[in-house]
Design a protein around this motif. Structure first.
Motif, short mmCIF file in Angstrom:
data_model
loop_
_atom_site.label_atom_id
_atom_site.label_comp_id
_atom_site.label_asym_id
_atom_site.label_seq_id
_atom_site.Cartn_x
_atom_site.Cartn_y
_atom_site.Cartn_z
N ALA A 1 0.86 -1.19 0.00
CA ALA A 1 0.00 0.00 0.00
C ALA A 1 0.89 1.23 0.00
O ALA A 1 2.02 1.21 0.49
CB ALA A 1 -0.92 0.00 1.22
N PHE A 2 0.36 2.32 -0.56
CA PHE A 2 1.12 3.56 -0.69
C PHE A 2 0.26 4.72 -0.24
O PHE A 2 -0.88 4.87 -0.68
CB PHE A 2 1.55 3.77 -2.14
CG PHE A 2 2.37 2.64 -2.70
CD1 PHE A 2 3.76 2.68 -2.66
CD2 PHE A 2 1.75 1.52 -3.25
CE1 PHE A 2 4.52 1.65 -3.17
CE2 PHE A 2 2.51 0.48 -3.77
CZ PHE A 2 3.89 0.54 -3.73
N ALA A 3 0.82 5.56 0.64
CA ALA A 3 0.07 6.70 1.19
C ALA A 3 0.73 8.00 0.76
O ALA A 3 1.96 8.12 0.77
CB ALA A 3 0.03 6.61 2.71
N PHE A 4 -0.10 8.96 0.37
CA PHE A 4 0.40 10.25 -0.09
C PHE A 4 -0.40 11.38 0.54
O PHE A 4 -1.54 11.21 0.94
CB PHE A 4 0.29 10.36 -1.62
CG PHE A 4 1.11 9.35 -2.37
CD1 PHE A 4 2.45 9.59 -2.64
CD2 PHE A 4 0.55 8.15 -2.78
CE1 PHE A 4 3.22 8.67 -3.31
CE2 PHE A 4 1.31 7.21 -3.45
CZ PHE A 4 2.65 7.47 -3.73
N ILE A 5 0.23 12.55 0.59
CA ILE A 5 -0.41 13.79 1.01
C ILE A 5 -0.35 14.75 -0.16
O ILE A 5 0.71 14.91 -0.78
CB ILE A 5 0.28 14.39 2.24
CG1 ILE A 5 0.28 13.41 3.41
CG2 ILE A 5 -0.39 15.71 2.65
CD1 ILE A 5 1.10 13.87 4.60
N VAL A 6 -1.46 15.39 -0.49
CA VAL A 6 -1.47 16.30 -1.63
C VAL A 6 -2.20 17.60 -1.27
O VAL A 6 -3.35 17.56 -0.84
CB VAL A 6 -2.11 15.64 -2.88
CG1 VAL A 6 -3.49 15.10 -2.57
CG2 VAL A 6 -2.15 16.60 -4.04
N PRO A 7 -1.52 18.75 -1.41
CA PRO A 7 -2.21 20.04 -1.24
C PRO A 7 -2.96 20.40 -2.52
O PRO A 7 -2.49 20.14 -3.62
CB PRO A 7 -1.06 21.03 -0.99
CG PRO A 7 0.17 20.20 -0.83
CD PRO A 7 -0.07 18.92 -1.56
N LEU A 8 -4.13 21.00 -2.37
CA LEU A 8 -4.95 21.42 -3.50
C LEU A 8 -5.30 22.89 -3.36
O LEU A 8 -5.48 23.39 -2.25
CB LEU A 8 -6.26 20.61 -3.55
CG LEU A 8 -6.16 19.09 -3.68
CD1 LEU A 8 -7.53 18.47 -3.46
CD2 LEU A 8 -5.61 18.71 -5.05
N VAL A 9 -5.36 23.58 -4.48
CA VAL A 9 -5.92 24.94 -4.52
C VAL A 9 -7.08 24.92 -5.50
O VAL A 9 -7.04 24.20 -6.50
CB VAL A 9 -4.87 25.98 -4.94
CG1 VAL A 9 -3.80 26.14 -3.88
CG2 VAL A 9 -4.23 25.64 -6.28
N LEU B 1 2.77 16.79 -4.01
CA LEU B 1 2.47 15.38 -3.75
C LEU B 1 3.65 14.73 -3.06
O LEU B 1 4.75 14.66 -3.61
CB LEU B 1 2.16 14.67 -5.07
CG LEU B 1 1.78 13.19 -4.96
CD1 LEU B 1 0.47 13.03 -4.19
CD2 LEU B 1 1.66 12.57 -6.34
N ALA B 2 3.45 14.26 -1.85
CA ALA B 2 4.54 13.66 -1.06
C ALA B 2 4.07 12.37 -0.42
O ALA B 2 2.91 12.23 -0.03
CB ALA B 2 5.02 14.64 0.01
N ALA B 3 4.99 11.42 -0.34
CA ALA B 3 4.67 10.15 0.31
C ALA B 3 4.63 10.33 1.82
O ALA B 3 5.47 11.02 2.39
CB ALA B 3 5.71 9.10 -0.06
N SER B 4 3.65 9.73 2.47
CA SER B 4 3.56 9.83 3.92
C SER B 4 4.05 8.58 4.62
O SER B 4 4.06 8.52 5.84
CB SER B 4 2.12 10.14 4.35
OG SER B 4 1.22 9.17 3.85
#
Length: 262
Positions: free
Chosen positions: A109-117, A130-133
């Protein structure tokens, strides 16, 4: 000329022995896959109808499995509006299936954090956001380079100047430049001309004023790093409005960083 939202990025770390060579390959795989994920998420630019007509930012975490199926998505930083928050989460529901991870990345499994505007009817990913958590060496190295590229982009943007004689004009430009390990500017050149000499000169001068540039991470594989930054000059805004720049959220979402083949 249309630019992709995000470009494929550089693999890192010196390949001085088999173990490093294997890690280097994993870093390049992780970097390219992250770029593919970002492009896939941003492929549908329309917000669900519940989120339209508003502007702001948010941060979403999501987890996918090896087949690209969404396991979970969570709002880490909300907008203050229940409707908009639900609309942003729906983006990730619609994005299934996600691009599958390369075989060289062995996690289940792969977890990511992504900021959105978001603004009006559309949303964008924050460049290099986009960064891996889940901490793994390959993703840690990829995230370090992403953070550096973001730092360089913001550093260069702080040195922009709008030529007064260009008030009333609006145009896009692009500059590519090469940096060594000490942050020294090796070369810079236009990759997209505005057709207006003053704006083209300012695009080059913006980079030159930014010297010294932030140094690449110690783990960067190559001695020279190439970046490309796009600019949107907007001298058409009425007096009293912020500017003379196009909406930074929209412009930054176009920024490309191309770091292979210096």
């Amino acid at each position: 000329m249309k630019f992709p939202l995000l470009a494929a990025l550089l693999g890192l770390l010196l390949a001085t022995c088999p173990a490093y060579a294997q890690l280097d390959t994993q870093v390049e795989l992780a970097t390219a896959w992250k770029a593919a994920l970002a492009k896939h998420i941003a492929g549908n630019k329309l917000l669900p109808i519940e989120g339209r007509g508003q502007a702001g930012s948010a941060k979403v975490s999501f987890v996918i499995n090896r087949s690209g199926r969404l396991i979970s998505r969570t709002l880490d930083a909300g907008t203050g509006s229940r409707q908009v928050d639900a609309a942003l989460l729906a983006i990730f529901d619609r994005a299934q299936p996600f691009p599958e991870p390369p075989s060289g990345l062995t996690e289940e499994a792969f977890a990511f954090i992504v900021p959105l505007v978001f603004s009006g009817h559309h949303f964008d990913l924050v460049p290099y956001g986009l960064a891996a958590s889940m901490p793994t060496p390959a993703f840690a190295a990829s995230d370090a380079m992403d953070a550096w590229r973001k730092l360089v982009t913001e550093h260069v943007w702080r040195h922009r100047v709008f030529p007064p004689e260009m008030m009333g004009h609006r145009a896009d430009t692009g500059v590519t430049f090469v940096i060594d390990r000490s942050g020294k500017l090796i070369s810079n050149a236009l990759v997209e001309s505005s057709g207006l000499p003053s704006l083209d000169r300012e695009t080059l001068a913006m980079v030159e004023r930014s010297v010294p540039l932030p140094k690449p991470p110690a783990g960067a594989k190559d001695d020279l790093q190439r970046m490309t930054i796009l600019m949107a000059f907007d001298g058409t805004r009425p007096m009293g409005e912020p500017g003379p720049w196009a909406d930074e959220a929209k412009v930054k979402a176009k920024v490309n960083s191309i770091c292979r083949g210096c």
